[in-house]
Write a protein that holds these residues in place. Sequence first.
Motif: not given
Length: 310
Positions: A226-240
């Motif tokens: 959950x924490x990584x998904x939230x961080x990735x969303x801040x930088x427009x990074x996809x799941x892969x």
Amino acid sequence: MTTYNNILVVLDPTLDQQKALNRAIELARLQGGKLTAFLSVYDFSYEMTTMLSGEERESMRQAVIKDRELWISDYLAAPRAGGINIDIKVVWHNRPFEAIVLAVLEHNYDLVIKGTHDHDVLKSMIFTPTDWHILRKCPCPVLLVKDHDWPKGGNIIAAVNAGSEQQHHLELNQRVVNKAQQMATMLSAQTHLVNAYPGTPVNIAIEIPEFNPQEYNSTMIHHHIDAVVKLAAQFDMSAQHYHVQEGMPEDVLPELAKQLDAEMVVIGTIGRTGLSAAIIGNTAEHVIDRLDCDVLAVKPANFVCPLQKD
């Protein structure tokens, strides 16, 4: 856009190939900026020549410095002819890491580039290598160079501690991802977030009968995901482009770097010093020796260099 305008490159006179300088020149060609080729020299025998006056000893030191400057100047002839802006700075100092950090403080360099190699584990525990001192005390980012190439379309890893709720870790995560994405833009690379999390403490499972390791593991991994998904969303990074794995960072990061054939790992370092550093070290230091690619170490925004004068 220039990311690093003023770069200090640490040379090693014992080597024929200056991989830190080669990397710095590559970076300058990509983004411009000024380089300073830096060398710290010292010979204890010059200090022990008591038959000579202070002025004579100083004259001898300056002669050594001048000789090293001429060596560097010859080495830089080709890149200078190619339009790379490179200054030369040679200093007399008996502690190379301190000379580097003091130069950063004096001239406001925004990046230090230095070649590195595998350290002997036992010696590293007893005698802290220059690289480790620089990681702990240098106020600006430090790029430690190994032999991995920087191919276009490669991968850069941002090593984060997304599961932490401590503010300094959260802020450092932001800086790490920002630096990784800046480098990825310059190198036409992809940024990957990597987050390692600890497994079930064995002692707890043994000592507390009612402890449920499966539930603990499930809660832990969901927390970190959950924490990584939230961080990735801040930088427009996809799941892969983000990875959450159980294990210690010094195990997870080298393995993923190998799988991704990463050209660089960007990692945050708090800069622990003193007894705590001697006993347990820093994550960045444990990781570096096990990586075959470059490492960019980033300090927190509020980092205070222990050599900084009030």
